[in-house]
Design an enzyme around this catalytic site. Structure first.
Site, PDB file in Angstrom:
ATOM      1  N   ASP A   1       0.823  -1.204   0.000  1.00 48.28           N
ATOM      2  CA  ASP A   1       0.000   0.000   0.000  1.00 48.28           C
ATOM      3  C   ASP A   1       0.858   1.255   0.000  1.00 48.28           C
ATOM      4  O   ASP A   1       2.084   1.188   0.057  1.00 48.28           O
ATOM      5  CB  ASP A   1      -0.914  -0.009   1.230  1.00 48.28           C
ATOM      6  CG  ASP A   1      -0.124   0.021   2.533  1.00 48.28           C
ATOM      7  OD1 ASP A   1      -0.504   0.784   3.431  1.00 48.28           O
ATOM      8  OD2 ASP A   1       0.874  -0.714   2.655  1.00 48.28           O
TER       9      ASP A   1
ATOM     10  N   GLU B   1       3.337   1.548   2.621  1.00 44.94           N
ATOM     11  CA  GLU B   1       4.443   0.598   2.469  1.00 44.94           C
ATOM     12  C   GLU B   1       4.458  -0.467   3.566  1.00 44.94           C
ATOM     13  O   GLU B   1       5.503  -0.943   3.962  1.00 44.94           O
ATOM     14  CB  GLU B   1       5.785   1.342   2.454  1.00 44.94           C
ATOM     15  CG  GLU B   1       5.811   2.507   1.489  1.00 44.94           C
ATOM     16  CD  GLU B   1       7.198   3.073   1.295  1.00 44.94           C
ATOM     17  OE1 GLU B   1       7.769   3.573   2.275  1.00 44.94           O
ATOM     18  OE2 GLU B   1       7.703   2.996   0.164  1.00 44.94           O
TER      19      GLU B   1
END
Length: 633
Positions: A349, A352
């Site tokens: 995402d 991270e």
């Protein structure tokens, strides 16, 4: 923002037993499944407690390597197992003296899905390429308080009813070099092409230790350069325009260089590069498949602006578009082809932290594909146009899975609960709309599901951040919007793990969404309140006797609702203003208790978010010259 380590859990293992502080008052029962470390397996569910609708689990995990993914799967109250009915466990402690076994666990609410039985628990040992599974088929016993049959999202009462635009915010973001908008522009450009860095790179923050953000992140850079393009397209100053144009062409060439780096580990899904534009090869959350999409969006927007400014189509082809014939400088085709091929693949995402199918990623990918199909057609590339159009249609068909009618929420991801994010609330949903809306009505700024999700996400922080309720007015008595973070369960404090904080960019994003919604409603000349969007309006227009009906431009309530959006938009920006130091510098976060800035210094994205929110505000005010005035500074 760049967190990779594990997080603490609500529950912990003590002397081989599971202890949950919240479970004591409810007389929760801990059920033991595996009493001792197994001798014939590498993974085993040790124990669980399902109490008052909250599930806590602990598992034995054999320590065969460092990188592990441990996931428990179950069937929901309907006896069905979906990607949502799972927990990804995190490390808790060693299970024996020599560390050959570890205890991993997770805890979170299962509302409103429920649970009937455990299906299995899987253990992926990534470093050695092995997957271990314990089949369970274990009926789950509920204890403690009764589980509500129809749990509803929490309802919050608004602490303020701001209306209309406010002079203090107008002055704070005025189009001059001393305002916060002027300072944000200066500080943002100070982070582009910094001394010693490769041309076209953007440093994420002026923070070199604790935390080290001295890298060029593909996503952050594209969002920053999109703001540069806005200024390029609107400036009336010839010197400024040439300056912006040079930066954008350098940025495109840097992107092509990144695409061709021989050290890529996950293709174009590589998240970040060193400031000399060489690939970062250390451990990280990769791939991150939103970067190629946001870069392509920025470069397509620049292409149109360049052509509108008298640029040639051939230059666009050679320096921006045609990766096949000009692979060293033109990244666009490769980015678009990557999105078309990889949109359905799970990736990390935008924070991270989690590999899954993410709403933010899908939204920006969709926008890139929709725009890309039109742009490829414009460039005479009908075959690529059809490929992108087909991919856009296939992707669009998956977006409905992110809407959860029971939670009345757009889920930030469609997959297992990871990092304890059992609320499924994340400001990434709002950012996904702001960065990924393609202007075609699919998850627009005024979409009912978007509005109610924004309400749920923003108000969730009222129970998390003390500053959100201890400071609700500024020194002049003006209302402060809710202090907004990434997600309620966040533990990243800007340096390490303890307690998460509000973020400047997240709070600015809420302001921008409300401004853009007001623009869209005003343009459409009507506001339809549905049962889905009613909670949003009940909170953000609390003093309007709103009901499920359509308010037209001739209705007084129509203007009251617009005024509420504008007032709350200013309240959210005022929250940012309230926690901005006198020098105007924006960090990554501000402290959840004291409100003091912390985390990465001069975060580029914080400045970019403040500017895009300011552009949206002044557009809503019909101050159409404002972006040009900022661009001309």
């Amino acid at each position: 923002m760049r967190l990779l380590s594990g997080r603490n859990r609500v529950c912990g293992a003590i002397a081989g037993s599971l202890f949950c502080a919240s479970a004591v008052a409810q007389n929760c029962v801990n059920e033991t499944i595996t009493a001792a470390i197994p001798t014939d397996a590498s993974i085993a569910l040790q124990s669980y407690s399902y109490c008052g609708g909250n599930l806590s689990v602990v598992a034995y995990v054999k320590n065969v390597d460092y990188d592990k993914i441990v996931t428990l799967y179950w069937t929901n109250a309907d006896g069905v197992s979906t990607p949502l009915n799972a927990f990804t466990l995190g490390f808790q402690s060693q299970a024996n003296p020599d560390w050959s076994w570890e205890l991993w666990g997770a805890s979170g609410s299962l509302y409103p899905d429920g649970i009937t039985s455990f299906v299995n628990i899987t253990y992926q040992a990534l470093d050695v390429g092995q997957t271990y599974v314990q089949q369970l088929g274990q009926k789950v016993i509920a204890t403690g308080a009764a589980i509500p049959n129809s749990p509803q999202p929490p309802v919050y009462t608004a602490y303020a009813t701001p209306k209309f635009f406010s002079d203090d915010i107008t002055q704070w973001i005025a189009a001059n070099n001393n305002s916060e908008a002027g300072i944000s522009k200066t500080r943002m450009f100070n982070n582009i092409d910094i001394p010693g860095a490769a041309p076209g790179t953007v440093i994420a923050a002026q923070s070199y230790t604790a935390p080290d953000y001295a890298y060029h992140w593909v996503r952050d850079a594209s969002l920053t350069m999109d703001v540069v393009n806005t200024m390029y397209s609107l400036t009336t100053n010839k010197a400024r325009k040439q300056f912006y144009q040079n930066l954008l062409f350098q940025y495109a060439a840097a992107g092509a260089q990144e695409q061709n780096d021989p050290g890529l580990q996950t293709g174009l899904g590589e998240p970040k590069f060193n400031l000399d534009n060489s690939i970062f090869t250390g451990p990280w959350g990769r791939p991150q498949n939103d970067g190629p999409a946001t870069r392509a969006i920025t470069l397509m927007e620049f292409s149109y602006a360049y052509l509108a400014s008298g640029g040639s189509k051939q230059t666009v082809r050679e320096k921006l578009y045609d990766s096949n014939n000009y692979p060293k400088v033109a990244p666009m085709i490769r980015d678009l082809q990557f999105v078309a091929t990889n949109w359905s693949s799970p990736s990390f995402d935008l924070w991270e932290e989690e590999p899954s199918d993410h709403f933010y990623t899908r939204m920006v990918q969709r926008r890139a594909l929709v725009m890309g199909s039109q742009f490829a057609s414009f460039m005479g590339d009908s075959a690529l146009s059809k490929t992108l159009s087909d991919a856009a249609a296939a992707l669009s068909a998956t977006l409905s899975q992110f809407w959860d009618p029971l939670r009345q929420l757009i889920l930030y991801e469609y997959g297992p609960v990871m990092r304890g994010k059992s609320s499924y609330k994340d400001i990434a949903v709002v950012l996904g709309v702001l960065h990924g809306y393609a202007g075609d009505g699919v998850y627009s700024y005024t979409n009912d599901q978007v509005l109610v999700s924004a309400y749920q996400i923003a108000t969730s922080f009222l129970d998390v951040f003390p500053i959100a309720t201890s400071a609700t007015k500024d020194a002049n008595g003006n209302p402060l919007g809710i202090a907004v973070g990434r997600y309620p369960e966040d533990v990243y404090d800007g340096v390490s793990t303890s307690l998460g904080n509000p973020w400047y960019l997240a709070t600015s994003a809420m302001a921008e969404l409300l401004y853009r919604a007001s623009i869209e409603f005003a343009t459409s000349t009507s506001i339809t309140v549905t049962t889905t969007s009613l909670p949003f309006w009940k909170y953000f227009a609390a003093d309007v006797n709103v009901s499920t009906t359509t308010y037209h431009i001739w209705d007084p309530q129509f203007y009251e609702l617009l005024a509420a959006l504008q007032g709350w938009g200013d309240a959210f920006l005022r929250r940012v203003k309230y926690h901005t130091p006198s020098n105007g510098h924006l960090t990554e976060e501000f402290n959840r208790v004291t409100g003091q800035p912390q985390g990465a210094a001069d975060l580029t994205w914080s400045y970019a978010a403040l500017l895009t929110a300011s552009f949206a505000r002044e557009t809503a005010r019909a101050n159409l010259l404002y972006p040009t005035e900022i661009a001309n500074l």
